[in-house]
Write a protein that holds these residues in place. Structure first.
Motif, PDB file in Angstrom:
ATOM      1  N   LYS A  84       0.792  -1.232   0.000  1.00  0.00           N
ATOM      2  CA  LYS A  84       0.000   0.000   0.000  1.00  0.00           C
ATOM      3  C   LYS A  84       0.828   1.287   0.000  1.00  0.00           C
ATOM      4  O   LYS A  84       0.602   2.173  -0.819  1.00  0.00           O
ATOM      5  CB  LYS A  84      -0.943   0.010   1.203  1.00  0.00           C
ATOM      6  CG  LYS A  84      -2.002  -1.070   1.175  1.00  0.00           C
ATOM      7  CD  LYS A  84      -2.930  -0.948   2.378  1.00  0.00           C
ATOM      8  CE  LYS A  84      -4.024  -2.009   2.335  1.00  0.00           C
ATOM      9  NZ  LYS A  84      -4.933  -1.876   3.501  1.00  0.00           N
ATOM     10  N   THR A  85       1.776   1.401   0.932  1.00  0.00           N
ATOM     11  CA  THR A  85       2.466   2.678   1.098  1.00  0.00           C
ATOM     12  C   THR A  85       3.921   2.490   1.492  1.00  0.00           C
ATOM     13  O   THR A  85       4.237   1.667   2.358  1.00  0.00           O
ATOM     14  CB  THR A  85       1.792   3.539   2.190  1.00  0.00           C
ATOM     15  OG1 THR A  85       0.412   3.695   1.881  1.00  0.00           O
ATOM     16  CG2 THR A  85       2.446   4.910   2.278  1.00  0.00           C
ATOM     17  N   ILE A  86       4.789   3.276   0.874  1.00  0.00           N
ATOM     18  CA  ILE A  86       6.197   3.378   1.251  1.00  0.00           C
ATOM     19  C   ILE A  86       6.447   4.837   1.620  1.00  0.00           C
ATOM     20  O   ILE A  86       6.150   5.737   0.831  1.00  0.00           O
ATOM     21  CB  ILE A  86       7.125   2.980   0.087  1.00  0.00           C
ATOM     22  CG1 ILE A  86       6.858   1.542  -0.351  1.00  0.00           C
ATOM     23  CG2 ILE A  86       8.586   3.179   0.480  1.00  0.00           C
ATOM     24  CD1 ILE A  86       7.351   1.248  -1.745  1.00  0.00           C
ATOM     25  N   TRP A  87       6.981   5.061   2.822  1.00  0.00           N
ATOM     26  CA  TRP A  87       7.203   6.420   3.323  1.00  0.00           C
ATOM     27  C   TRP A  87       8.650   6.540   3.751  1.00  0.00           C
ATOM     28  O   TRP A  87       9.152   5.714   4.513  1.00  0.00           O
ATOM     29  CB  TRP A  87       6.260   6.674   4.490  1.00  0.00           C
ATOM     30  CG  TRP A  87       6.308   8.010   5.151  1.00  0.00           C
ATOM     31  CD1 TRP A  87       5.527   9.091   4.874  1.00  0.00           C
ATOM     32  CD2 TRP A  87       7.124   8.396   6.279  1.00  0.00           C
ATOM     33  NE1 TRP A  87       5.812  10.127   5.739  1.00  0.00           N
ATOM     34  CE2 TRP A  87       6.788   9.721   6.608  1.00  0.00           C
ATOM     35  CE3 TRP A  87       8.110   7.727   7.019  1.00  0.00           C
ATOM     36  CZ2 TRP A  87       7.413  10.408   7.657  1.00  0.00           C
ATOM     37  CZ3 TRP A  87       8.743   8.409   8.060  1.00  0.00           C
ATOM     38  CH2 TRP A  87       8.377   9.734   8.370  1.00  0.00           C
ATOM     39  N   LEU A  88       9.343   7.571   3.256  1.00  0.00           N
ATOM     40  CA  LEU A  88      10.758   7.779   3.564  1.00  0.00           C
ATOM     41  C   LEU A  88      10.980   9.210   4.004  1.00  0.00           C
ATOM     42  O   LEU A  88      10.396  10.144   3.445  1.00  0.00           O
ATOM     43  CB  LEU A  88      11.614   7.491   2.336  1.00  0.00           C
ATOM     44  CG  LEU A  88      11.645   6.030   1.880  1.00  0.00           C
ATOM     45  CD1 LEU A  88      11.760   5.959   0.370  1.00  0.00           C
ATOM     46  CD2 LEU A  88      12.796   5.300   2.537  1.00  0.00           C
ATOM     47  N   SER A  89      11.829   9.388   5.020  1.00  0.00           N
ATOM     48  CA  SER A  89      12.082  10.726   5.526  1.00  0.00           C
ATOM     49  C   SER A  89      13.553  10.889   5.875  1.00  0.00           C
ATOM     50  O   SER A  89      14.142  10.042   6.555  1.00  0.00           O
ATOM     51  CB  SER A  89      11.228  10.989   6.771  1.00  0.00           C
ATOM     52  OG  SER A  89      11.418  12.315   7.249  1.00  0.00           O
ATOM     53  N   ALA A  90      14.147  11.990   5.412  1.00  0.00           N
ATOM     54  CA  ALA A  90      15.533  12.311   5.743  1.00  0.00           C
ATOM     55  C   ALA A  90      15.584  12.968   7.127  1.00  0.00           C
ATOM     56  O   ALA A  90      14.554  13.284   7.727  1.00  0.00           O
ATOM     57  CB  ALA A  90      16.124  13.235   4.690  1.00  0.00           C
ATOM     58  N   THR A  91      16.788  13.178   7.640  1.00  0.00           N
ATOM     59  CA  THR A  91      16.978  13.790   8.945  1.00  0.00           C
ATOM     60  C   THR A  91      16.247  15.122   9.038  1.00  0.00           C
ATOM     61  O   THR A  91      16.293  15.942   8.120  1.00  0.00           O
ATOM     62  CB  THR A  91      18.478  14.004   9.215  1.00  0.00           C
ATOM     63  OG1 THR A  91      19.152  12.749   9.082  1.00  0.00           O
ATOM     64  CG2 THR A  91      18.700  14.567  10.604  1.00  0.00           C
ATOM     65  N   LEU A  92      15.520  15.316  10.146  1.00  0.00           N
ATOM     66  CA  LEU A  92      14.772  16.545  10.413  1.00  0.00           C
ATOM     67  C   LEU A  92      13.680  16.811   9.387  1.00  0.00           C
ATOM     68  O   LEU A  92      13.162  17.926   9.289  1.00  0.00           O
ATOM     69  CB  LEU A  92      15.720  17.763  10.486  1.00  0.00           C
ATOM     70  CG  LEU A  92      16.841  17.678  11.529  1.00  0.00           C
ATOM     71  CD1 LEU A  92      17.742  18.903  11.429  1.00  0.00           C
ATOM     72  CD2 LEU A  92      16.262  17.553  12.937  1.00  0.00           C
ATOM     73  N   GLY A  93      13.328  15.795   8.612  1.00  0.00           N
ATOM     74  CA  GLY A  93      12.271  15.959   7.620  1.00  0.00           C
ATOM     75  C   GLY A  93      12.624  16.893   6.487  1.00  0.00           C
ATOM     76  O   GLY A  93      11.744  17.467   5.830  1.00  0.00           O
ATOM     77  N   LEU A  94      13.942  17.045   6.215  1.00  0.00           N
ATOM     78  CA  LEU A  94      14.358  17.970   5.165  1.00  0.00           C
ATOM     79  C   LEU A  94      13.938  17.504   3.780  1.00  0.00           C
ATOM     80  O   LEU A  94      13.820  18.294   2.844  1.00  0.00           O
ATOM     81  CB  LEU A  94      15.881  18.161   5.213  1.00  0.00           C
ATOM     82  CG  LEU A  94      16.422  18.866   6.463  1.00  0.00           C
ATOM     83  CD1 LEU A  94      17.939  18.950   6.405  1.00  0.00           C
ATOM     84  CD2 LEU A  94      15.816  20.262   6.595  1.00  0.00           C
ATOM     85  N   ALA A  95      13.724  16.212   3.627  1.00  0.00           N
ATOM     86  CA  ALA A  95      13.191  15.658   2.376  1.00  0.00           C
ATOM     87  C   ALA A  95      12.306  14.486   2.757  1.00  0.00           C
ATOM     88  O   ALA A  95      12.584  13.770   3.726  1.00  0.00           O
ATOM     89  CB  ALA A  95      14.311  15.219   1.442  1.00  0.00           C
ATOM     90  N   ARG A  96      11.239  14.294   2.008  1.00  0.00           N
ATOM     91  CA  ARG A  96      10.307  13.225   2.340  1.00  0.00           C
ATOM     92  C   ARG A  96       9.686  12.689   1.055  1.00  0.00           C
ATOM     93  O   ARG A  96       9.451  13.434   0.106  1.00  0.00           O
ATOM     94  CB  ARG A  96       9.229  13.738   3.289  1.00  0.00           C
ATOM     95  CG  ARG A  96       8.278  12.688   3.813  1.00  0.00           C
ATOM     96  CD  ARG A  96       7.499  13.217   5.003  1.00  0.00           C
ATOM     97  NE  ARG A  96       8.370  13.361   6.179  1.00  0.00           N
ATOM     98  CZ  ARG A  96       7.960  13.853   7.355  1.00  0.00           C
ATOM     99  NH1 ARG A  96       6.701  14.251   7.501  1.00  0.00           N
ATOM    100  NH2 ARG A  96       8.798  13.928   8.372  1.00  0.00           N
ATOM    101  N   ALA A  97       9.429  11.389   1.035  1.00  0.00           N
ATOM    102  CA  ALA A  97       8.814  10.750  -0.129  1.00  0.00           C
ATOM    103  C   ALA A  97       7.678   9.848   0.332  1.00  0.00           C
ATOM    104  O   ALA A  97       7.742   9.240   1.406  1.00  0.00           O
ATOM    105  CB  ALA A  97       9.841   9.945  -0.919  1.00  0.00           C
ATOM    106  N   LYS A  98       6.639   9.769  -0.487  1.00  0.00           N
ATOM    107  CA  LYS A  98       5.537   8.845  -0.243  1.00  0.00           C
ATOM    108  C   LYS A  98       5.199   8.169  -1.562  1.00  0.00           C
ATOM    109  O   LYS A  98       4.914   8.825  -2.558  1.00  0.00           O
ATOM    110  CB  LYS A  98       4.314   9.573   0.305  1.00  0.00           C
ATOM    111  CG  LYS A  98       3.163   8.630   0.658  1.00  0.00           C
ATOM    112  CD  LYS A  98       1.989   9.393   1.252  1.00  0.00           C
ATOM    113  CE  LYS A  98       0.850   8.446   1.626  1.00  0.00           C
ATOM    114  NZ  LYS A  98      -0.304   9.185   2.197  1.00  0.00           N
ATOM    115  N   ILE A  99       5.249   6.843  -1.551  1.00  0.00           N
ATOM    116  CA  ILE A  99       5.019   6.067  -2.769  1.00  0.00           C
ATOM    117  C   ILE A  99       3.860   5.111  -2.528  1.00  0.00           C
ATOM    118  O   ILE A  99       3.839   4.398  -1.530  1.00  0.00           O
ATOM    119  CB  ILE A  99       6.287   5.284  -3.170  1.00  0.00           C
ATOM    120  CG1 ILE A  99       7.465   6.240  -3.404  1.00  0.00           C
ATOM    121  CG2 ILE A  99       6.041   4.461  -4.413  1.00  0.00           C
ATOM    122  CD1 ILE A  99       8.488   6.205  -2.307  1.00  0.00           C
TER     123      ILE A  99
END
Length: 260
Positions: A84-99
């Motif tokens: 259903k969902t893949i969620w990725l977040s860099a340190t401090l939320g500086l970059a984020r992805a949702k697939i």
């Protein structure tokens, strides 16, 4: 910048990690049986399909552009709801992805930009038509192609079983190497000679997590002409079947990135 973003986004999509706090590395002990048919090998491979609901992990990765002395190390936070969902977040939320199966979204707070698209970018980067299911299979150590003994033949290659199409296409060659111990993938290799493209995924080690066999480390090699990118992944601090949230909202005022 656009080229770097394409690599970063493609990298984000493939940074899925699998394991558990109580994981145990698997010691390879299988021996090849040259009498096994393609049907028997495929059946054993299908028995190893995984059963979990959610996954949470920290992913240590190394991204290298071979021949250009460009190497970068990252650690990302990953949350995943299987299928259903893949969620990725860099340190401090500086970059984020949702697939999700339908969309690929990404935003970058440093450059105030975002991407909202589909799997065309990843398919173009790897040279293989992909969707959510195929990406998940690749990262779980399963075949990204549907296997059928009517269309695949079996042989052996060094310490692995090898499946390849009976009618191999000279423009799109496929070789799937399976481990004789647990019948997960040792390597998935795709050649496109005319386009000078090559994709190879080598699974370096596996781990036993609650009686499920999951990749521990693997390496993705993508080649086009004289350009080669290598992505090495290692999974840390992983837990299964926790209740997870997947917060994602593209900030207002960000510039949309359009990739041709």
């Amino acid at each position: 910048m656009i080229k770097s973003f394409k690599y970063l986004l493609a990298l984000s999509i493939v940074l899925l990690a699998f394991g558990c706090k109580s994981s145990k590395r698997i010691v390879e002990s299988g021996e090849l049986n040259e009498k096994l048919s393609a049907k028997q090998i495929i059946k054993q491979h299908e028995k190893g399909q995984l059963d979990f609901k959610t996954l949470q992990a920290k992913v240590k990765i190394e991204y290298t552009e071979v021949g250009k002395d460009k190497s970068q190390n990252y650690t990302l936070n990953l949350r995943l709801e299987k299928g259903k969902t893949i969620w990725l977040s860099a340190t401090l939320g500086l970059a984020r992805a949702k697939i999700t199966p339908d969309k690929v979204q990404f935003y970058d707070k440093i450059n105030n930009q975002f991407f909202d698209g589909n799997y065309a970018l990843l398919s173009d980067f790897l040279g293989v038509e992909l969707n959510y299911e195929k990406v998940e299979n690749l990262l779980l150590g399963s075949s990204i192609f549907e296997l059928d003994s009517k269309t695949y033949k079996a042989s052996t290659h060094e310490k692995s079983y090898m499946l390849s199409p009976k009618d191999q296409d000279a423009l799109f060659e496929v070789f799937l190497l399976l481990n004789p111990g647990h019948f997960k993938m040792d390597s998935q290799q795709i050649f496109q000679p005319r386009e000078k493209r090559f994709l190879q995924v080598d699974y370096k080690s596996y781990q036993d997590v609650e009686k499920q066999i999951l990749p521990e480390t693997f390496e993705i090699i993508a080649v086009e002409d004289e350009d080669q990118v290598t992505i090495a992944l290692e999974y840390k601090s992983v837990t299964l079947n926790s209740e997870l949230r997947f917060p994602f909202r593209i900030p207002s005022g960000y510039k949309e990135i359009i990739i041709q």
